[in-house]
Design an enzyme around this catalytic site. Sequence first.
Site: not given
Length: 276
Positions: A165, A182, A235
């Site tokens: 990630h 995030d 992401c």
Amino acid sequence: MTRGSPPAEDTPEQDGPVKQAVPLAAGGAKKSPARDVQEKRLPGLQKRAEGFTPLTEAMEREVSAALGKGEPEEILSSAFKLRVTREDIHTLRNLCWLNDEVINFYLGLVMERSKKEGYPSVHAFSSFFYEKLTSGGYRAVARWTRRVDVFQKNIILVPINLRLHWTLAAIDTRGKTIKYYDSLGHEGDEICETLLKYLQEESHEKRRVKLNVSEWTVHSMEPHEIPQQSNGSDCGVFTCKYAEYISRDKPMTFTQTHMPYFRKQMVWEILHQKLL
């Protein structure tokens, strides 16, 4: 793609080779309820974001050519002591996972734009920085800032590769804050604390000044505060766009639906070495 090695200890992060990025965890592919909450709480978000300048037909052709067939190792752009190949650019195809080359080059563009009048001053660390800091401590990265005083910058961007990630930490020296961004809504206070400790050591080592940590605050951005992804592949794009918006002190007026546009936009920007 062959994974590169991180920069040597006596080399600033921009000088080092770049490594292969990795995908999101499979669990990230599930639709996130955070996106629904976000759009309900920010009803004007979609409308404002749709005001982005569309790519012209000529720009679209350039993007398509770069994303099309060709020699994987062909260098399509070179700057900031970094080279982006066709294979790297192909990570900007829809639903592909961005690699370090693209992340670092894009943040180089963000830094370059920050030199213009009217923009906050920005320093962006390499995607290797946080990993090197946590594995080797301050001494492992002490020389990475030998050509820059980070305390003279308004904003310090730290892209973070958590193996599965991409996320971002942003240090604002004006407000003395460290925030964690995030796109899956995970908490990152520990990461912020690690960076605060780094600032303490950097201040002592480079300025001989004790950093008053009581003046600083850390905060993990909540899902309702920032755009969230709803798939398992974007992401890296979210991380880049977080950085781009932060570097302009602008509210984040985009959603998951804008990722295909951003991917094309980023291809064009990397090819032309300038942000739109």
